[in-house]
Motif scaffolding. Sequence first.
Motif, PDB file in Angstrom:
ATOM      1  N   SER A  93       0.814  -1.264  -0.102  1.00  0.00           N
ATOM      2  CA  SER A  93       0.082   0.103   0.011  1.00  0.00           C
ATOM      3  C   SER A  93       0.706   1.359   0.006  1.00  0.00           C
ATOM      4  N   GLY A  94       2.003   1.216   0.579  1.00  0.00           N
ATOM      5  CA  GLY A  94       3.126   2.221   0.526  1.00  0.00           C
ATOM      6  C   GLY A  94       2.710   3.283   1.621  1.00  0.00           C
ATOM      7  N   ASN A  95       1.582   3.499   2.380  1.00  0.00           N
ATOM      8  CA  ASN A  95       1.303   4.459   3.037  1.00  0.00           C
ATOM      9  C   ASN A  95       1.026   4.183   4.454  1.00  0.00           C
ATOM     10  N   GLU A  96       1.121   3.151   4.790  1.00  0.00           N
ATOM     11  CA  GLU A  96       0.511   2.766   6.184  1.00  0.00           C
ATOM     12  C   GLU A  96       1.372   3.523   7.213  1.00  0.00           C
ATOM     13  N   PRO A  97       2.879   3.573   7.142  1.00  0.00           N
ATOM     14  CA  PRO A  97       3.621   4.079   8.040  1.00  0.00           C
ATOM     15  C   PRO A  97       3.204   5.436   8.333  1.00  0.00           C
ATOM     16  N   ASP A  98       2.893   6.042   7.114  1.00  0.00           N
ATOM     17  CA  ASP A  98       2.546   7.575   7.187  1.00  0.00           C
ATOM     18  C   ASP A  98       1.253   8.012   7.630  1.00  0.00           C
ATOM     19  N   GLU A  99       0.114   6.615   7.783  1.00  0.00           N
ATOM     20  CA  GLU A  99      -1.020   7.013   8.326  1.00  0.00           C
ATOM     21  C   GLU A  99      -0.865   6.676   9.970  1.00  0.00           C
ATOM     22  N   ILE A 100       0.038   5.878  10.131  1.00  0.00           N
ATOM     23  CA  ILE A 100       0.404   5.906  11.653  1.00  0.00           C
ATOM     24  C   ILE A 100       0.881   7.029  12.321  1.00  0.00           C
ATOM     25  N   LEU A 101       1.884   7.662  11.540  1.00  0.00           N
ATOM     26  CA  LEU A 101       2.388   8.748  11.965  1.00  0.00           C
ATOM     27  C   LEU A 101       1.489   9.951  11.975  1.00  0.00           C
ATOM     28  N   GLU A 102       0.613   9.855  11.287  1.00  0.00           N
ATOM     29  CA  GLU A 102      -0.473  10.968  11.139  1.00  0.00           C
ATOM     30  C   GLU A 102      -1.471  10.840  12.461  1.00  0.00           C
ATOM     31  N   GLU A 103      -1.803   9.628  12.702  1.00  0.00           N
ATOM     32  CA  GLU A 103      -2.466   9.304  13.865  1.00  0.00           C
ATOM     33  C   GLU A 103      -1.854   9.807  15.167  1.00  0.00           C
ATOM     34  N   LEU A 104      -0.615   9.530  15.249  1.00  0.00           N
ATOM     35  CA  LEU A 104       0.246  10.164  16.262  1.00  0.00           C
ATOM     36  C   LEU A 104       0.186  11.683  16.453  1.00  0.00           C
ATOM     37  N   LEU A 105       0.262  12.277  15.279  1.00  0.00           N
ATOM     38  CA  LEU A 105       0.232  13.697  15.286  1.00  0.00           C
ATOM     39  C   LEU A 105      -1.180  14.305  15.660  1.00  0.00           C
ATOM     40  N   THR A 106      -2.221  13.380  15.211  1.00  0.00           N
ATOM     41  CA  THR A 106      -3.551  13.729  15.684  1.00  0.00           C
ATOM     42  C   THR A 106      -3.637  13.819  17.328  1.00  0.00           C
ATOM     43  N   PHE A 107      -3.049  12.736  17.798  1.00  0.00           N
ATOM     44  CA  PHE A 107      -3.082  12.667  19.413  1.00  0.00           C
ATOM     45  C   PHE A 107      -2.276  13.701  19.769  1.00  0.00           C
ATOM     46  N   LEU A 108      -1.119  14.314  19.463  1.00  0.00           N
ATOM     47  CA  LEU A 108      -0.453  15.317  19.849  1.00  0.00           C
ATOM     48  C   LEU A 108      -1.187  16.665  19.692  1.00  0.00           C
ATOM     49  N   ASP A 109      -2.255  16.745  18.759  1.00  0.00           N
ATOM     50  CA  ASP A 109      -3.232  17.773  18.535  1.00  0.00           C
ATOM     51  C   ASP A 109      -4.011  18.030  19.717  1.00  0.00           C
ATOM     52  N   SER A 110      -4.164  16.783  20.335  1.00  0.00           N
ATOM     53  CA  SER A 110      -4.944  17.254  21.657  1.00  0.00           C
ATOM     54  C   SER A 110      -4.509  17.783  22.818  1.00  0.00           C
ATOM     55  N   LEU A 111      -3.130  17.799  22.657  1.00  0.00           N
ATOM     56  CA  LEU A 111      -2.339  18.309  23.818  1.00  0.00           C
ATOM     57  C   LEU A 111      -1.833  19.597  23.478  1.00  0.00           C
ATOM     58  N   GLY A 112      -1.918  20.131  22.309  1.00  0.00           N
ATOM     59  CA  GLY A 112      -1.284  21.514  21.791  1.00  0.00           C
ATOM     60  C   GLY A 112      -1.077  21.508  20.332  1.00  0.00           C
ATOM     61  N   SER A 113      -0.244  22.716  20.071  1.00  0.00           N
ATOM     62  CA  SER A 113       0.119  22.910  18.694  1.00  0.00           C
ATOM     63  C   SER A 113       1.302  22.503  18.511  1.00  0.00           C
ATOM     64  N   PHE A 114       1.550  21.254  17.968  1.00  0.00           N
ATOM     65  CA  PHE A 114       2.850  20.849  18.010  1.00  0.00           C
ATOM     66  C   PHE A 114       3.472  20.327  16.545  1.00  0.00           C
ATOM     67  N   ARG A 115       2.670  20.755  15.365  1.00  0.00           N
ATOM     68  CA  ARG A 115       2.740  20.327  14.041  1.00  0.00           C
ATOM     69  C   ARG A 115       4.076  21.492  13.431  1.00  0.00           C
ATOM     70  N   GLN A 116       4.898  20.947  12.654  1.00  0.00           N
ATOM     71  CA  GLN A 116       5.600  21.734  11.800  1.00  0.00           C
ATOM     72  C   GLN A 116       4.848  22.716  10.984  1.00  0.00           C
ATOM     73  N   THR A 117       5.203  24.071  10.903  1.00  0.00           N
ATOM     74  CA  THR A 117       4.390  25.171  10.289  1.00  0.00           C
ATOM     75  C   THR A 117       4.908  25.428   8.966  1.00  0.00           C
ATOM     76  N   GLU A 118       6.453  25.440   9.094  1.00  0.00           N
ATOM     77  CA  GLU A 118       7.434  25.890   8.082  1.00  0.00           C
ATOM     78  C   GLU A 118       7.537  24.513   7.063  1.00  0.00           C
ATOM     79  N   LYS A 119       7.533  24.921   5.677  1.00  0.00           N
ATOM     80  CA  LYS A 119       7.877  23.983   4.627  1.00  0.00           C
ATOM     81  C   LYS A 119       9.355  23.686   4.653  1.00  0.00           C
ATOM     82  N   LEU A 120       9.437  22.159   4.803  1.00  0.00           N
ATOM     83  CA  LEU A 120      10.870  21.808   4.647  1.00  0.00           C
ATOM     84  C   LEU A 120      10.787  21.100   3.173  1.00  0.00           C
TER      85      LEU A 120
END
Length: 329
Positions: A93-120
């Motif tokens: 499928s090629g995208n499962e690890p990315d989906e899991i990382l997105e779920e982790l980011l979604t959990f962190l969203d519940s704690l505060g603003s922790f996502r990268q805002t600058e485009k690397l």
Amino acid sequence: MDQNFANREENSGQAKLRRRRNDSNNRDYSCGCGKSYLSYAALYTHLKQKHNSIAPDGTHSPNNANQRPGRGRPPRDDKDRKSAKSDDGQSESGNEPDEILEELLTFLDSLGSFRQTEKLSSDVDIQAFLLSNFPANVFSNYQEYQGIFDLLKDITNEKIKVQDIDQIANEPFDKDKSLRKTNITKILTYFLIQIGPKLCVEAYREICIFIIFYQKFLNSLGYYALQKCQQEQKNEDNKQLDIKEEVSQSQEFCDVHNGEYMLLIANEFILSFLPQSYSGIERVEKNLKIFGSCAEKLKNAVYVTQHFSYWLFSQKFTDQRLDFYTEDD
């Protein structure tokens, strides 16, 4: 090795993680739209962001006795995800690890603003971010983080030189065990490389500290935990196991072992080692937003470790995953 490990383990009734081998049914928090998550916090954030806090029909979380009959699209079955693996360990499928990382980011969203805002935008930018923001100043001894930091440089240098390659897919693969042969130090580094650019500086630094603590505990207790696990297997099988240790225990556990057994110490790490690890860096800890020695932040560590185990499983670094549970389960 921690001599009190065995005694503490027997009394670890507060443990929040259970290892499960090839178990696909522990995404218990699902939205009626079809998304499923490992934690209530992640589901809550999804509902808030995508559905204006109104749960669609079919939304489910444990102990939700009043849920309405589901009419939404059914959640994706993890069995389908696991079957989408080729014999050489690559995800079809090629995208499962990315989906899991997105779920982790979604959990962190519940704690505060922790996502990268600058485009690397380039591998050079990503390397600069990972190296320049690495929390080396937190540790008094360079050797505590040297292995991971050096690999950060080496792996990202290789990525810059040879673009458009999947470095993890090229890791040696054991077809008999269906696991990669990558050593644990390198696995932990790959995780930082994949999650780091998605995080703001503060969150990336916290994840680095957390990962270095995990490596440190594995190095101190890994051989004992593995020996204990193998002894339990021998007792269950009522026969002698043919176990041949190929390396001296004078070598660091994380440098010579792959990820097959790296989740053995997850409970003890969170219950005992992690709270003690912040002793001596209280000045740093008071500014941390995700992890720490207090009960609430240790609970965050449980959820992060659980998502981390799913990422390990999806990359075929281990054949086990961690399930969140309570003492009543």
